[in-house]
Design an enzyme around this catalytic site. Structure first.
Site, PDB file in Angstrom:
ATOM      1  CG  HIS A  93      -2.203   1.265   1.290  1.00  0.00           C
ATOM      2  ND1 HIS A  93      -3.068   1.079  -0.109  1.00  0.00           N
ATOM      3  CD2 HIS A  93      -1.916   2.659   1.911  1.00  0.00           C
ATOM      4  CE1 HIS A  93      -3.195   2.788   0.901  1.00  0.00           C
ATOM      5  NE2 HIS A  93      -3.086   3.258   1.601  1.00  0.00           N
ATOM      6  CB  SER A  94       0.998   4.412   0.102  1.00  0.00           C
ATOM      7  OG  SER A  94       1.284   5.671  -0.102  1.00  0.00           O
ATOM      8  CG  MET A  95       7.419   3.890   0.231  1.00  0.00           C
ATOM      9  SD  MET A  95       8.317   4.543   1.560  1.00  0.00           S
ATOM     10  CE  MET A  95       8.234   3.003   2.986  1.00  0.00           C
TER      11      MET A  95
END
Length: 253
Positions: A93-95
Site C-alpha cells: 500500500h502506497s510506498m
C-alpha cells in the site's frame, strides 16, 4: 541467512507452512507490520502472509530509518531470499506498492524468480512523478499530512510521546518515497493488479492506470469509493480479489 535470521523484517502472525503461496505485505510510509494483521487473519491458512516490519518503528524504533527506495528494496530482497522455497506474491500500500515493484525487479533480475502477482494499492505508477516535499516540513507539517490522509490511528496522533517516537521513521519514509524516480521503461514480468480510491488526493485514476505500462504480464485495476486509505472500508472485497487472483487455475502448481 536462514528464515529465523529474517525475523526483524518478516512477521508471520498466522503462520501457514502448508499453504501453496506466501503473500508478502508491505506497509505505507510510517506504517508497521501490524497494519496487515487483519489481512493475515482473513487469508490464513490458505495463504502464508509475511508482514514486513521496516526499521525505525515499534520494536525496531532504535534503528535508523532508510531514506532511499533503492536501499530499502536491496535490503528487503536480501531478507526474502530464504523465503524463495515457495511461490511469492506481493501486496503493497502506497510506498509499499513501490517497494513491491522494486523488490520484484530485483528478484526477476538477480535471482531468476518471477513472483506470481503484485497488488499495488493506493499509489500512482512508478513513473508518474509528482513534486512533493512532505519530508521537508517541520513535525507539525508531517502530522498535518497524516491527518489529511487519515492513515494513522487517532490515538497516536493525540499522544505526544508516541508521536515523537514515530515521526523520525515517518520522515525517513517520506524522504525515500518523495525522492524516488523510475523510468517509463522499468518493467516486470509479474502481473499487476492495481487497487485505488476514487477520491485519493495522491493518486488519480490516470496515474493508477499507468501501472499497466510497467508490466509485460497481465494487468487489472479496481477502483473503490474512498480516499488514500480506502482499503480500510473494503477489506472483504479486497480479500476476495486477492484470493481469486492467487487461486486462478492458470497459476496453480
Amino acid at each position: 541467512m536462514n528464515k529465523q535470521e529474517t525475523s526483524l523484517w518478516v512477521r508471520r502472525y498466522h503462520a501457514s507452512d502448508e499453504s501453496r503461496i506466501q503473500l508478502v505485505c508491505l506497509p505505507h510510509a510510517g506504517g508497521s507490520a501490524s497494519f496487515y494483521f487483519p489481512m493475515s487473519q482473513s487469508l490464513a491458512p490458505a495463504m502464508d502472509v509475511l508482514s514486513v516490519q521496516y526499521p525505525g518503528r515499534q520494536d525496531r524504533r532504535d534503528e535508523p530509518g532508510i531514506v532511499d527506495i533503492g536501499a530499502y528494496a536491496d535490503a528487503l530482497t536480501e531478507q526474502l531470499v530464504p523465503w524463495l522455497d515457495r511461490p511469492l506474491a506481493f501486496f503493497g500500500h502506497s510506498m509499499g506498492a513501490i517497494l513491491a515493484f522494486e523488490v520484484t525487479r530485483r528478484l526477476e533480475r538477480d535471482h531468476g524468480v518471477t513472483p506470481e502477482h503484485i497488488f499495488a494499492s493506493g499509489r500512482r505508477s512508478p513513473a508518474s512523478f509528482r513534486h512533493e516535499t512532505v519530508h521537508l516540513r517541520d513535525d507539525d507539517g508531517i502530522v498535518a499530512e497524516m491527518r489529511e490522509l487519515s492513515g494513522t490511528d487517532a490515538k497516536i496522533l493525540g499522544n505526544e510521546e508516541i508521536l515523537r517516537m514515530v515521526l523520525p521513521a515517518i520522515r525517513s519514509d517520506y524522504t525515500a518515497i518523495e525522492n524516488y524516480r523510475a523510468a517509463p521503461e522499468d518493467v516486470v514480468r509479474t502481473p499487476i493488479t492495481v487497487l485505488t480510491g476514487d477520491a485519493d488526493p495522491r493518486t488519480s485514476r490516470e496515474e493508477a492506470d499507468a501501472w499497466k505500462a510497467h508490466t509485460t504480464g497481465g494487468f487489472d485495476l479496481h477502483s473503490f469509493p474512498g480516499g488514500h486509505f480506502f482499503l480500510a472500508n473494503h477489506q472483504e472485497k479486497i480479500m476476495g480479489i486477492i484470493s481469486e487472483e492467487l487461486s486462478a487455475p492458470a497459476r496453480m502448481a
